[in-house]
Write an enzyme that holds these catalytic residues in place. Sequence first.
Site, PDB file in Angstrom:
ATOM      1  N   LEU A   1      40.907  40.873  39.393  1.00  0.00           N
ATOM      2  CA  LEU A   1      40.107  42.017  39.680  1.00  0.00           C
ATOM      3  C   LEU A   1      40.126  42.962  38.564  1.00  0.00           C
ATOM      4  O   LEU A   1      41.487  43.085  37.881  1.00  0.00           O
ATOM      5  CB  LEU A   1      40.635  42.806  41.045  1.00  0.00           C
ATOM      6  CG  LEU A   1      40.897  41.885  42.173  1.00  0.00           C
ATOM      7  CD1 LEU A   1      41.453  43.042  43.177  1.00  0.00           C
ATOM      8  CD2 LEU A   1      39.432  41.395  42.605  1.00  0.00           C
ATOM      9  N   CYS A   2      38.994  43.512  37.959  1.00  0.00           N
ATOM     10  CA  CYS A   2      39.378  44.299  36.777  1.00  0.00           C
ATOM     11  C   CYS A   2      39.849  45.726  37.174  1.00  0.00           C
ATOM     12  O   CYS A   2      39.590  46.270  38.341  1.00  0.00           O
ATOM     13  CB  CYS A   2      37.903  44.995  36.248  1.00  0.00           C
ATOM     14  SG  CYS A   2      37.754  46.215  35.176  1.00  0.00           S
TER      15      CYS A   2
END
Lengths: 130, 100, 135
Positions: free
Chosen positions: A77-78
């Site tokens: 996940l960024c």
Amino acid sequence: MKFSVMVSEGPYTHQASDSAYQFIRAALAAGHEIFRIFFYHDGVNNGTRLTTPPQDDRHIVNRWSELATEHELDLVLCVAAAQRRGIVDPDEAKRNGKDGDNIAPGFRISGLGQLIEAGIESDRLLVFGD
Amino acid sequence: MLHTVNKSPFESSSLKTCLSFAKSGSDVLLIEDGVYGGLSGSAHTSWVAEALGDVRVYALEPDLKARGLSGDRLIPGIEAVGYDGFVELACANDKIQNWL
Amino acid sequence: MSGSKKFMYINRHAPCGTVYAVEGLEVVLIGAAFEQDVCMAFIGDGVFQLKQDQDTADTGMKNFSPAYRALGDYEVNRLYVERESLQERGLTEEDLMPLTWEDEDEDWTEKSSIHVVDRAQLSDLMEEQDIILNF
């Protein structure tokens, strides 16, 4: 062949998560390698374990977690996108003084460099989004 | 190059833009709401059919089925493929442009 | 890492209505550190991202448009803007932000990063890439 995939939309609103999942399953079934799945924009909402869909619907988050366990997938996940949208792991929760974390099993939070690296290291990069 | 389009031509110009970019010999795969662009007998059929000489167009069968459609509703020349076919197209083309 | 690849970042969304433009720009700025061969393409409503004089004050939203000026410093200096998309929207190059970079090889001469190209040229450029990311 080595694939990476970016998912740019959240689950349950847009079909992107489902399409990405089905593509990845088919690629794995055909013997290909998945280098990384990178979740960006609202796509980070694929990684919250608090998701509770009705019993008769697919559980998109658990489905990712299970696929990650089964095939040792790297689900990223960024961090910037995740922070904006309230998705945190224990470290991020502590750093930002939050009272809890919500990241789902099999996911990790990391920087955008992971997406660029996926592009460099993979034979093909696909984007599933709006 | 493999192009994917996931929008209906009735709400977005993605398919039109894609087809004007796609070079001769490219593969174009219609997925999600993009499969509506493959319908025969629609207001968009004629220009989509015109492109078929230059590019190969495919439509994702699970997305057709999910929308109550089947391969026989497609413009002749458009081939329905499964996710395995999607993976094969992604392998056969050295780069992929997902028209989002 | 297995050497340098050609990356094209394609922008087809307008700047304010959705987050794609600004989060896409973040990827380009971070990606610049990886020393790949990078260019950006602005197609369709994506050309509005480069419109001059964006002022979001009255919307309460943050104005991200000044960040495009940083691209030149990150050596992202090939911004291809599709001519047809500009024309369809009644815009000309004069409507766009003046984005520049300094060419180290030519005594730091300031050059424009914006290249207005037609669709056929852009299609050729797309064909030359290894990785195409869409925002």
